[in-house]
Design a protein around this motif. Structure first.
Motif, PDB file in Angstrom:
ATOM      1  N   SER A 167       0.829  -1.200   0.000  1.00 52.57           N
ATOM      2  CA  SER A 167       0.000   0.000   0.000  1.00 52.57           C
ATOM      3  C   SER A 167       0.864   1.251   0.000  1.00 52.57           C
ATOM      4  N   ALA A 168       0.232   2.397  -0.302  1.00 60.41           N
ATOM      5  CA  ALA A 168       0.969   3.645  -0.362  1.00 60.41           C
ATOM      6  C   ALA A 168       1.411   4.109   1.023  1.00 60.41           C
ATOM      7  N   SER A 169       0.557   3.931   2.031  1.00 55.71           N
ATOM      8  CA  SER A 169       0.923   4.375   3.380  1.00 55.71           C
ATOM      9  C   SER A 169       0.837   3.216   4.349  1.00 55.71           C
ATOM     10  N   GLY A 170      -0.153   3.221   5.251  1.00 52.00           N
ATOM     11  CA  GLY A 170      -0.183   2.205   6.293  1.00 52.00           C
ATOM     12  C   GLY A 170      -1.025   0.983   6.007  1.00 52.00           C
ATOM     13  N   GLY A 171      -1.584   0.872   4.800  1.00 54.16           N
ATOM     14  CA  GLY A 171      -2.371  -0.299   4.435  1.00 54.16           C
ATOM     15  C   GLY A 171      -3.782  -0.318   4.980  1.00 54.16           C
ATOM     16  N   ILE A 172      -4.311   0.834   5.367  1.00 53.25           N
ATOM     17  CA  ILE A 172      -5.628   0.875   6.006  1.00 53.25           C
ATOM     18  C   ILE A 172      -6.749   0.577   5.015  1.00 53.25           C
ATOM     19  N   PHE A 173      -6.672   1.159   3.819  1.00 50.92           N
ATOM     20  CA  PHE A 173      -7.718   0.888   2.835  1.00 50.92           C
ATOM     21  C   PHE A 173      -7.795  -0.596   2.523  1.00 50.92           C
ATOM     22  N   ALA A 174      -6.647  -1.233   2.352  1.00 51.65           N
ATOM     23  CA  ALA A 174      -6.640  -2.666   2.043  1.00 51.65           C
ATOM     24  C   ALA A 174      -7.288  -3.469   3.158  1.00 51.65           C
ATOM     25  N   SER A 175      -7.029  -3.096   4.419  1.00 51.48           N
ATOM     26  CA  SER A 175      -7.644  -3.795   5.557  1.00 51.48           C
ATOM     27  C   SER A 175      -9.153  -3.598   5.564  1.00 51.48           C
ATOM     28  N   LEU A 176      -9.594  -2.355   5.333  1.00 44.78           N
ATOM     29  CA  LEU A 176     -11.025  -2.064   5.282  1.00 44.78           C
ATOM     30  C   LEU A 176     -11.696  -2.856   4.165  1.00 44.78           C
ATOM     31  N   THR A 190     -29.537  -1.083  -4.208  1.00 47.95           N
ATOM     32  CA  THR A 190     -30.978  -1.295  -4.305  1.00 47.95           C
ATOM     33  C   THR A 190     -31.339  -2.770  -4.154  1.00 47.95           C
ATOM     34  N   ALA A 191     -30.402  -3.637  -4.599  1.00 52.32           N
ATOM     35  CA  ALA A 191     -30.625  -5.084  -4.491  1.00 52.32           C
ATOM     36  C   ALA A 191     -30.259  -5.620  -3.111  1.00 52.32           C
ATOM     37  N   GLY A 192     -29.843  -4.725  -2.209  1.00 52.73           N
ATOM     38  CA  GLY A 192     -29.529  -5.142  -0.844  1.00 52.73           C
ATOM     39  C   GLY A 192     -28.075  -5.508  -0.608  1.00 52.73           C
ATOM     40  N   GLU A 193     -27.207  -5.282  -1.594  1.00 52.66           N
ATOM     41  CA  GLU A 193     -25.782  -5.578  -1.422  1.00 52.66           C
ATOM     42  C   GLU A 193     -25.115  -4.489  -0.581  1.00 52.66           C
ATOM     43  N   LYS A 194     -23.967  -4.848   0.003  1.00 53.17           N
ATOM     44  CA  LYS A 194     -23.166  -3.876   0.736  1.00 53.17           C
ATOM     45  C   LYS A 194     -22.056  -3.367  -0.171  1.00 53.17           C
ATOM     46  N   VAL A 195     -21.877  -2.049  -0.199  1.00 53.46           N
ATOM     47  CA  VAL A 195     -20.921  -1.420  -1.114  1.00 53.46           C
ATOM     48  C   VAL A 195     -19.990  -0.491  -0.354  1.00 53.46           C
ATOM     49  N   LEU A 196     -18.684  -0.648  -0.593  1.00 47.96           N
ATOM     50  CA  LEU A 196     -17.685   0.313  -0.130  1.00 47.96           C
ATOM     51  C   LEU A 196     -17.233   1.082  -1.359  1.00 47.96           C
ATOM     52  N   PHE A 197     -17.404   2.387  -1.338  1.00 43.41           N
ATOM     53  CA  PHE A 197     -17.007   3.214  -2.481  1.00 43.41           C
ATOM     54  C   PHE A 197     -15.914   4.170  -2.023  1.00 43.41           C
ATOM     55  N   SER A 198     -14.755   4.092  -2.686  1.00 43.43           N
ATOM     56  CA  SER A 198     -13.633   4.966  -2.334  1.00 43.43           C
ATOM     57  C   SER A 198     -13.286   5.853  -3.520  1.00 43.43           C
ATOM     58  N   GLY A 199     -12.768   7.037  -3.216  1.00 42.10           N
ATOM     59  CA  GLY A 199     -12.373   7.957  -4.276  1.00 42.10           C
ATOM     60  C   GLY A 199     -11.972   9.291  -3.695  1.00 42.10           C
ATOM     61  N   THR A 200     -11.766  10.259  -4.567  1.00 40.31           N
ATOM     62  CA  THR A 200     -11.502  11.613  -4.102  1.00 40.31           C
ATOM     63  C   THR A 200     -12.768  12.145  -3.428  1.00 40.31           C
ATOM     64  N   PRO A 201     -12.656  13.165  -2.600  1.00 39.65           N
ATOM     65  CA  PRO A 201     -13.855  13.693  -1.932  1.00 39.65           C
ATOM     66  C   PRO A 201     -14.958  14.105  -2.913  1.00 39.65           C
ATOM     67  N   CYS A 202     -14.590  14.718  -4.036  1.00 36.98           N
ATOM     68  CA  CYS A 202     -15.627  15.151  -4.978  1.00 36.98           C
ATOM     69  C   CYS A 202     -16.315  13.959  -5.631  1.00 36.98           C
ATOM     70  N   GLN A 203     -15.590  12.862  -5.821  1.00 36.60           N
ATOM     71  CA  GLN A 203     -16.218  11.659  -6.379  1.00 36.60           C
ATOM     72  C   GLN A 203     -17.184  11.023  -5.384  1.00 36.60           C
ATOM     73  N   VAL A 204     -16.788  11.004  -4.116  1.00 35.94           N
ATOM     74  CA  VAL A 204     -17.663  10.466  -3.073  1.00 35.94           C
ATOM     75  C   VAL A 204     -18.913  11.340  -2.923  1.00 35.94           C
ATOM     76  N   ALA A 205     -18.719  12.650  -2.933  1.00 32.13           N
ATOM     77  CA  ALA A 205     -19.862  13.570  -2.833  1.00 32.13           C
ATOM     78  C   ALA A 205     -20.783  13.412  -4.040  1.00 32.13           C
ATOM     79  N   GLY A 206     -20.178  13.199  -5.215  1.00 32.80           N
ATOM     80  CA  GLY A 206     -20.970  12.989  -6.424  1.00 32.80           C
ATOM     81  C   GLY A 206     -21.829  11.741  -6.323  1.00 32.80           C
TER      82      GLY A 206
END
Length: 402
Positions: free
Chosen positions: A87-96, A154-170
């Motif tokens: 990972s680029a830093s401490g590997g937190i995203f990969a753990s999540l 909508t189908a009841g799945e769980k989703v983790l969405f990562s990105g820049t703040p503007c992408q997440v806000a979008g």
């Protein structure tokens, strides 16, 4: 009857290129079109548009004020050392992300694509998470991933969405409602260059090293924790050539760190502060040797050569998720301490010489920017190499004295 075609933005600084307007259009009347420097902006096909104005109402960058404030801030590392190294830093995203997939969830994030650009992709298997790991200092194309995420939620799945703040806000604005199954993660973003600019640089280094690029990373942990990249080329004779792209010796990394090649709106980014759209914010904990020397010393001190992350819980959902993951080692910090080495938690990047730099690029391509860099940089291009030779304890002591 005359159609009332919406105006998506008055100035380029009003558009972050998130693509929410493209995803929401019921007639597929909007496409992302590149300008001279490759920055993507939405363009309406007047023949297809019916004037419903969903595109203008969905724009979070122009219409929605973020109200989240940090609930808890941590310095953190992954307990999985192999994961942290990749990972680029401490590997937190990969753990999540790994924890999320193991619990039946699906992860969206930025990945290098087959055309040497960056685009958002769906990953539902742990063995494919490597595609989303590591920093990408270029704007990711969202494509239809907002639509994909909504369909899954909508189908009841769980989703983790990562990105820049503007992408997440979008994404949040596009969804139009709160989904219990959605977890959002935004990154501490300096700003984003265009894919065209990035690929111009890649073509330049292929010519320079006389080989076909087969591997590229912006962050190579083999050199330690920092912004030093690596490229592998295959020569016409079939030989492999490994090249370290030192931060101070790479023209692309130099211009990126200076902040001179980002898209226009990055310099007025409203997410560059404490009010973040993601449930969780992730980044490098730059300056930890000053803010938390106690975390680096002693028998249980962290080895910062593997990278240390700053983790900010912006919502109760984010805080709950972080507290449930066994694979993280988190130590308390404050938002103010984290912002010391991450100025984008306080204000947007500064334009500096952007106009001048991009004008040179428009006229002469990356060769012009490389020539400018070589004339201006002098012996400073060797700073990263010299720094890498300094022992860790000495480096830590020097940083603490500055």
């Amino acid at each position: 009857m005359e159609k009332n075609i919406p105006v998506l933005y008055q100035n380029k600084s009003d558009c972050c290129g998130c693509g929410a307007c493209v995803n929401v259009c019921p007639r597929n009347a909007i496409k992302m079109v590149a300008d001279e420097c490759g920055f993507l902006y939405p363009k309406i096909d007047d023949d297809l548009c019916v004037g419903c104005r969903k595109c203008t109402s969905v724009c979070a960058f122009q219409n929605i004020s973020e109200e989240n404030t940090p609930l808890s801030t941590y310095a953190a590392v992954s307990k999985n050392k192999e994961q942290a190294v990749k990972s680029a830093s401490g590997g937190i995203f990969a753990s999540l992300a790994e924890d999320f997939i193991n619990k039946g969830g699906i992860v969206f994030g930025a990945s290098f694509d087959e055309k040497r650009g960056v685009s958002h992709q769906l990953v539902d298997k742990v063995e494919n998470l490597y595609l989303l790991q590591g920093s990408k200092y270029v704007q990711s194309k969202i494509g239809n991933t907002y639509k994909e995420a909504k369909k899954l939620l909508t189908a009841g799945e769980k989703v983790l969405f990562s990105g820049t703040p503007c992408q997440v806000a979008g994404l949040r604005s596009y969804l139009g409602k709160v989904y219990d199954g959605l977890l959002t993660v935004d990154i501490i973003c300096h700003g984003v260059p265009s894919e065209k600019i990035f690929q111009s640089y890649l073509h330049f280094i292929e010519d320079k090293y006389k080989g076909k690029l087969t591997y590229f990373t912006f962050r190579d942990k083999n050199i330690g924790w920092g912004i030093n990249g690596k490229a592998i080329f295959e020569t016409p004779s079939g030989k492999k050539k490994n090249v370290t792209l030192w931060q101070s010796g790479s023209s692309y990394l130099f211009y990126f760190i200076k902040g001179w090649i980002y898209r226009e709106n990055c310099y007025q980014c409203k997410y560059a502060g404490a009010h973040r759209p993601g449930d969780i914010t992730l980044g490098d904990y730059w300056g930890i040797e000053k803010q938390h020397p106690e975390y680096l010393n002693g028998a249980d001190g962290w080895d910062e050569s593997n990278g240390i992350s700053v983790v900010i819980a912006n919502t109760s959902k984010g805080l709950e998720v972080l507290n449930e993951i066994d694979g993280l080692e988190m130590r308390s910090s404050t938002f103010e301490k984290a912002a010391y080495g991450n100025k984008q938690l306080m204000h947007p990047s500064e334009k500096g010489k952007r106009q001048e730099i991009l004008e040179q690029y428009r006229i002469g391509g990356w060769d012009a920017l490389e020539n400018r860099y070589q004339k201006k940089i002098g012996i400073r291009k060797y700073a990263s190499q010299v720094k890498s030779l300094i022992p860790l304890k000495m480096k830590r002591w020097l940083k603490g004295r500055i």
